[in-house]
Design an enzyme around this catalytic site. Structure first.
Site, PDB file in Angstrom:
ATOM      1  N   THR A   1      13.882  -1.718   0.108  1.00 16.35           N
ATOM      2  CA  THR A   1      14.148  -0.696   1.121  1.00 16.35           C
ATOM      3  C   THR A   1      15.641  -0.400   1.237  1.00 16.35           C
ATOM      4  O   THR A   1      16.451  -1.307   1.198  1.00 16.35           O
ATOM      5  CB  THR A   1      13.641  -1.188   2.487  1.00 16.35           C
ATOM      6  OG1 THR A   1      12.289  -1.597   2.348  1.00 16.35           O
ATOM      7  CG2 THR A   1      13.748  -0.109   3.548  1.00 16.35           C
ATOM      8  N   GLU A   2      15.978   0.883   1.368  1.00 15.97           N
ATOM      9  CA  GLU A   2      17.370   1.220   1.635  1.00 15.97           C
ATOM     10  C   GLU A   2      17.520   1.815   3.026  1.00 15.97           C
ATOM     11  O   GLU A   2      16.543   2.048   3.704  1.00 15.97           O
ATOM     12  CB  GLU A   2      17.950   2.138   0.562  1.00 15.97           C
ATOM     13  CG  GLU A   2      17.233   3.447   0.387  1.00 15.97           C
ATOM     14  CD  GLU A   2      17.908   4.312  -0.677  1.00 15.97           C
ATOM     15  OE1 GLU A   2      19.131   4.463  -0.648  1.00 15.97           O
ATOM     16  OE2 GLU A   2      17.185   4.842  -1.531  1.00 15.97           O
TER      17      GLU A   2
ATOM     18  N   LYS B   1      -4.049  -3.704   7.011  1.00 17.90           N
ATOM     19  CA  LYS B   1      -4.820  -3.308   5.840  1.00 17.90           C
ATOM     20  C   LYS B   1      -5.350  -4.512   5.063  1.00 17.90           C
ATOM     21  O   LYS B   1      -5.724  -4.410   3.900  1.00 17.90           O
ATOM     22  CB  LYS B   1      -3.979  -2.408   4.927  1.00 17.90           C
ATOM     23  CG  LYS B   1      -3.594  -1.116   5.614  1.00 17.90           C
ATOM     24  CD  LYS B   1      -3.217  -0.033   4.651  1.00 17.90           C
ATOM     25  CE  LYS B   1      -3.015   1.291   5.397  1.00 17.90           C
ATOM     26  NZ  LYS B   1      -2.412   2.327   4.578  1.00 17.90           N
TER      27      LYS B   1
ATOM     28  N   HIS C   1      26.464   5.689  -3.575  1.00 18.26           N
ATOM     29  CA  HIS C   1      25.803   4.783  -2.639  1.00 18.26           C
ATOM     30  C   HIS C   1      26.506   4.767  -1.290  1.00 18.26           C
ATOM     31  O   HIS C   1      27.662   5.132  -1.183  1.00 18.26           O
ATOM     32  CB  HIS C   1      25.808   3.353  -3.197  1.00 18.26           C
ATOM     33  CG  HIS C   1      24.945   3.179  -4.399  1.00 18.26           C
ATOM     34  ND1 HIS C   1      25.407   2.634  -5.572  1.00 18.26           N
ATOM     35  CD2 HIS C   1      23.649   3.472  -4.607  1.00 18.26           C
ATOM     36  CE1 HIS C   1      24.432   2.601  -6.455  1.00 18.26           C
ATOM     37  NE2 HIS C   1      23.350   3.113  -5.907  1.00 18.26           N
TER      38      HIS C   1
ATOM     39  N   THR D   1       0.820  -1.216   0.000  1.00 18.06           N
ATOM     40  CA  THR D   1       0.000   0.000   0.000  1.00 18.06           C
ATOM     41  C   THR D   1       0.857   1.271   0.000  1.00 18.06           C
ATOM     42  O   THR D   1       0.340   2.372  -0.067  1.00 18.06           O
ATOM     43  CB  THR D   1      -0.952   0.028   1.212  1.00 18.06           C
ATOM     44  OG1 THR D   1      -0.171  -0.193   2.390  1.00 18.06           O
ATOM     45  CG2 THR D   1      -2.009  -1.051   1.120  1.00 18.06           C
ATOM     46  N   GLY D   2       2.162   1.108   0.081  1.00 15.57           N
ATOM     47  CA  GLY D   2       3.046   2.281   0.078  1.00 15.57           C
ATOM     48  C   GLY D   2       3.052   2.948  -1.283  1.00 15.57           C
ATOM     49  O   GLY D   2       2.674   2.349  -2.291  1.00 15.57           O
ATOM     50  N   ARG D   3       3.526   4.202  -1.326  1.00 19.50           N
ATOM     51  CA  ARG D   3       3.502   4.977  -2.560  1.00 19.50           C
ATOM     52  C   ARG D   3       4.295   4.301  -3.676  1.00 19.50           C
ATOM     53  O   ARG D   3       3.782   4.034  -4.755  1.00 19.50           O
ATOM     54  CB  ARG D   3       4.062   6.373  -2.286  1.00 19.50           C
ATOM     55  CG  ARG D   3       3.543   7.441  -3.225  1.00 19.50           C
ATOM     56  CD  ARG D   3       3.947   8.794  -2.717  1.00 19.50           C
ATOM     57  NE  ARG D   3       5.399   8.807  -2.488  1.00 19.50           N
ATOM     58  CZ  ARG D   3       6.236   9.681  -3.037  1.00 19.50           C
ATOM     59  NH1 ARG D   3       5.773  10.625  -3.809  1.00 19.50           N
ATOM     60  NH2 ARG D   3       7.518   9.646  -2.796  1.00 19.50           N
TER      61      ARG D   3
ATOM     62  N   GLU E   1      31.446  -0.906  -8.329  1.00 16.12           N
ATOM     63  CA  GLU E   1      31.777   0.401  -7.765  1.00 16.12           C
ATOM     64  C   GLU E   1      32.886   0.235  -6.730  1.00 16.12           C
ATOM     65  O   GLU E   1      33.048  -0.848  -6.190  1.00 16.12           O
ATOM     66  CB  GLU E   1      30.540   0.979  -7.062  1.00 16.12           C
ATOM     67  CG  GLU E   1      29.369   1.216  -7.985  1.00 16.12           C
ATOM     68  CD  GLU E   1      28.091   1.574  -7.222  1.00 16.12           C
ATOM     69  OE1 GLU E   1      28.057   1.419  -5.998  1.00 16.12           O
ATOM     70  OE2 GLU E   1      27.142   2.004  -7.882  1.00 16.12           O
TER      71      GLU E   1
END
Ligand code: SF4
Ligand code: SF4
Lengths: 398, 298, 74
Positions: B97-98, B43, B256, B17-19, B215
């Site tokens: 998720t970060e 929910k 990062h 339900t998150g954006r 990197e």
């Protein structure tokens, strides 16, 4: 977030690791007073967030309060790796029979915490591992179980300790791991851990680094008088401070990671790995960047506008390159709007100014339409980052 | 074939339900990915783009047989969400998720290892097996994803989500398709790294060449190089290292959280050397990268 | 009016629904502001935010009066 030695020691004390008797001072007079009260020979230690203060003359020993004041005067006038000394820690002087090393950090390859011990304390751990790798003992620790006593014992034994003192050291290792875990540290280090002539183990120095991402769950730091702050390896320039202010306008998008350089090509580049690639590409083609400035996470038009203005106003700028990767969520049209608004507000004619735009992905059609309307030269995904960087460099060297 | 995800993948979205999650759920469905359920505690009963929302992961696994989960919840809830998925026998967890604290990441990875669960991320944009399935926000909206990715023989693993799409798009422009592309995550500690993905690519008959976007910082590249030597790796591996300039600015972070060179460790230079020793071609530019890939497929 | 987007409210329609501020609530980029301007006008378009419009059309879909018009200026 790196902690000062005295802050680390506040935590050590609270968690039961023995530290020398000592107090914080911010003037030579205070140092004298503390030395007077301690009634012992003292060590005066500069409190800075950089290593190597010993070699820079930031640690001195005094026999009496008067000498302490004199030496403190010296230390307060030092500048160590660009940092002014504002505070010193005044402690009873210890007389070691040996100096040991104990540390906990993450092993990124094993994806676990590791504990490290050595019988060679008092020197930088990297130097020990280079010169005497056989003197370093490392032990992976399971985060869920925590460090067990037997592991502490192993670490202690490998510091060359026996019998009673071995158990004492094992106990300190377990406590240090508990601190590492409880405070979400990136690094917890005692160097040196001193074995005194009367058989005590004391943390002569203390070095904790807390993980930035976990600070939100450490409200207890405030009660310990440890203010939350941001580490900076060098003092930010005015340009960089301005950029940070712009990033704080709102919370949408990362657009504030800005580093100033002394070249002539202004850069507004895609975020994360793309920024690394684009910056390299500019250098590869002989370009001299005026700055590094990431935009990602779909920033607002206002943010892009303000950053563009900041870059365009920088003295010595000959042109602007807006280069991004093929975007997944940042919108090409919004970036284009921001860049054009900046130029218009600065009375720059976008169709005459040397600016190169390379972007693709989300809302690219709208973006290209806008760019065309204002006569800005753009490249789409048919041109690689590499070609874009080359074109931008050529654009300003004409 | 492909690795990690394909037509049989049944996806569960944690934090649906998150954006952002609701947005990429739509993009996944558009790409014909089998998204069978979502979880947002409290929910349960709602729907997002017609996907039913539940309170617990086990509900979705029991009723619909979810085998893959994408976790997109705020950092402070990420550990709980991922552990719940591992406990419910999800086989592959992708963490979008970060900024999840390292301690939580390590706890997730430990539990996953015990239960033989694969973890991609944190801070992963997702995984895509072109033409079959995508998990996460990788590629963006449907028409963009289709422009950037096409079916083919190149496997991509990248520490940067943005560069995963950039490189795929570059190859697609040159009529070279991809088998599976993985954004492994830009954090200092992530689940599957290059070293763990290489054996999967080796077994996959669709994959002929592997491209790694790397990197500075961390040890993934050195670990992968060692793996290639020790196991006499049989497929061509081509690497590109973004951020060579970082070597000159120790202590500073770029791009990062994991990109930092400290005390001479994690330099791009060191990584190039490690790769070269392992016979991995290291491209200096993206143009060169395409040439190397073309040569390897000849 | 922004440089890239034009947003207009037809106040003759808008005034029909007292206390409505749906557009302010749904707009993700804060383009509308509820405030009493005069008897007929209770909502304003925030000039400096207009160019932030992402054309999500939420305001158009949700406005009970169909009072809003949005135009691309490119
Ligand atoms: S279209 Fe969306 S962004 Fe634009 S004004 Fe309406 S609600 Fe706001
Ligand atoms: S939603 Fe429509 S009617 Fe309601 S305040 Fe906005 S413009 Fe007026």
């Amino acid at each position: 977030m790196k902690l000062y030695e005295y802050e680390s020691k506040t935590i050590f004390k609270k968690e039961g690791i023995l530290i020398p008797d000592g107090y914080l001072a911010s003037s030579p007079e205070e140092v004298e007073k503390i030395a007077n009260n301690l009634k012992k020979e003292v060590a005066i230690k500069a409190q800075i967030l950089a290593t190597g203060r010993g070699k820079a003359g930031g640690i001195l020993f005094a026999k009496n309060p008067k000498e302490a004041k004199q030496l403190a005067n010296k230390i307060f006038s030092l500048k160590i790796k660009g940092f002014e000394v504002e505070k010193v820690l005044v402690e009873e002087r210890l007389y070691p029979s040996s100096e040991l090393f104990l540390g906990i950090t993450y092993d990124l390859s094993q994806k676990k915490p590791v504990a490290i011990s050595s019988s060679l304390g008092g020197i930088d751990i990297n130097e020990i591992s280079r010169k005497y790798p056989e003197k370093i003992f490392t032990l992976p620790i399971n985060m869920a179980w925590g460090m067990q006593n037997y592991q502490g014992k192993l670490l202690a034994k490998n510091m060359g300790l026996k019998s009673k003192i071995m158990f004492k050291a094992a106990n300190i290792a377990v406590k240090l791991f508990n601190i590492f875990s409880k405070y979400d540290c990136d690094l917890a280090e005692i160097n040196p851990l001193i074995l005194t002539q009367d058989g005590e183990l004391i943390a002569a120095d203390a070095h904790l680094e807390l993980e930035q991402e976990a600070l939100y769950r450490h409200k207890e730091l405030e009660q310990l008088n440890i203010p939350i702050r941001k580490d900076s390896p060098r003092i930010p320039t005015e340009f960089e401070i301005e950029a940070e202010k712009i990033d704080k306008i709102d919370h949408r998008g990362v657009a504030g990671r800005v580093v100033e350089f002394d070249g002539d090509l202004g850069l507004l580049i895609g975020g994360g790995g793309a920024s690394l690639t684009i910056f390299d590409a500019v250098r590869y083609h002989g370009g001299k960047a005026a700055n590094y400035c990431e935009i990602g996470g779909n920033p607002t038009v206002k943010k892009v506008k303000e950053l563009t203005k900041l870059i365009l106003k920088k003295p010595g700028i000959k042109g602007l390159a807006v280069i991004t990767n093929v975007l997944n969520n940042t919108r090409v049209d919004l970036v284009a709007r921001g860049v054009i608004l900046a130029m218009v507000e600065l009375d720059i004619n976008p169709s005459e100014y040397p600016v190169l735009f390379r972007s693709a992905g989300a809302y690219e059609e709208d973006g290209y339409k806008i760019l065309r309307k204002y006569g800005i030269k753009y490249l789409n995904r048919d041109y690689s980052i590499d070609q874009a960087a080359k074109t931008a460099v050529e654009m300003i060297s004409k | 074939m492909s690795i990690l995800i394909d037509e049989k993948t049944k996806v569960l979205v944690q934090g649906i339900t998150g954006r952002e999650a609701s947005l990429f759920t739509k993009y996944m469905i558009d790409y014909d990915t089998n998204v069978i359920g979502g979880v947002t505690p409290g929910k349960g009963g709602q729907t997002v783009h017609r996907v039913p929302v539940f309170d617990c992961v086990s509900d979705v696994v029991k009723n619909f047989g979810a085998n893959t989960s994408i976790v997109s919840v705020p950092p402070r809830f990420a550990k709980d969400a991922a552990l719940e998925a591992v406990d419910a026998n999800i086989k592959l967890i992708v963490i979008f998720t970060e900024r999840i604290p390292k301690k939580d990441v390590v706890l997730i990875l430990d539990f996953a290892e015990q239960k033989n669960t694969k973890v991609i991320g944190p801070n992963s944009l997702g995984i895509i097996s072109p033409g079959k399935c995508k998990v996460g926000a990788i590629g963006g909206p449907q028409n963009e994803t289709k422009k950037s990715y096409m079916i083919g023989p190149v496997g991509i693993a990248s520490t940067s989500g943005g560069m995963t799409t950039e490189i795929a798009s570059l190859l697609t422009n040159n009529q070279i398709g991809q088998s599976t592309c993985i954004s492994v995550g830009g954090d200092p500690i992530v689940g599957m790294t290059f070293r763990e993905l290489l054996p999967l690519f080796e077994k996959d008959i669709q994959t002929k060449t592997i491209v790694l976007f790397c990197e500075p910082g961390g040890t993934q590249e050195e670990d992968a190089a060692r793996y290639i030597i020790e196991h006499s790796y049989s497929k061509p591996v081509i690497a590109f290292i973004g951020g060579r300039f970082v070597d000159e600015m120790p202590g500073m972070r770029f791009g990062h959280a994991g990109v930092i060179v400290q005390k001479g460790k994690g330099t791009a230079k060191g990584k190039v050397e490690a790769f070269k020793k392992a016979g991995v071609l290291v491209a200096d530019t993206l143009t060169q990268l395409v040439d190397y890939v073309k040569d390897s497929l000849r | 009016m922004g440089m890239f987007v034009q947003i207009e409210i037809d106040y003759n329609k808008c005034k029909n629904v007292k206390n409505c501020k749906i557009c302010e609530d749904v707009c993700p980029v804060e383009i509308f502001k509820f405030e009493k301007l005069d008897n007929n006008r209770k909502i304003s378009v925030v000039e400096e935010n207009i160019d932030e419009c992402i054309f999500c059309n939420l305001c158009l879909e949700k406005c009970p009066q169909g009072a809003i018009t949005i135009k691309k200026l490119y």
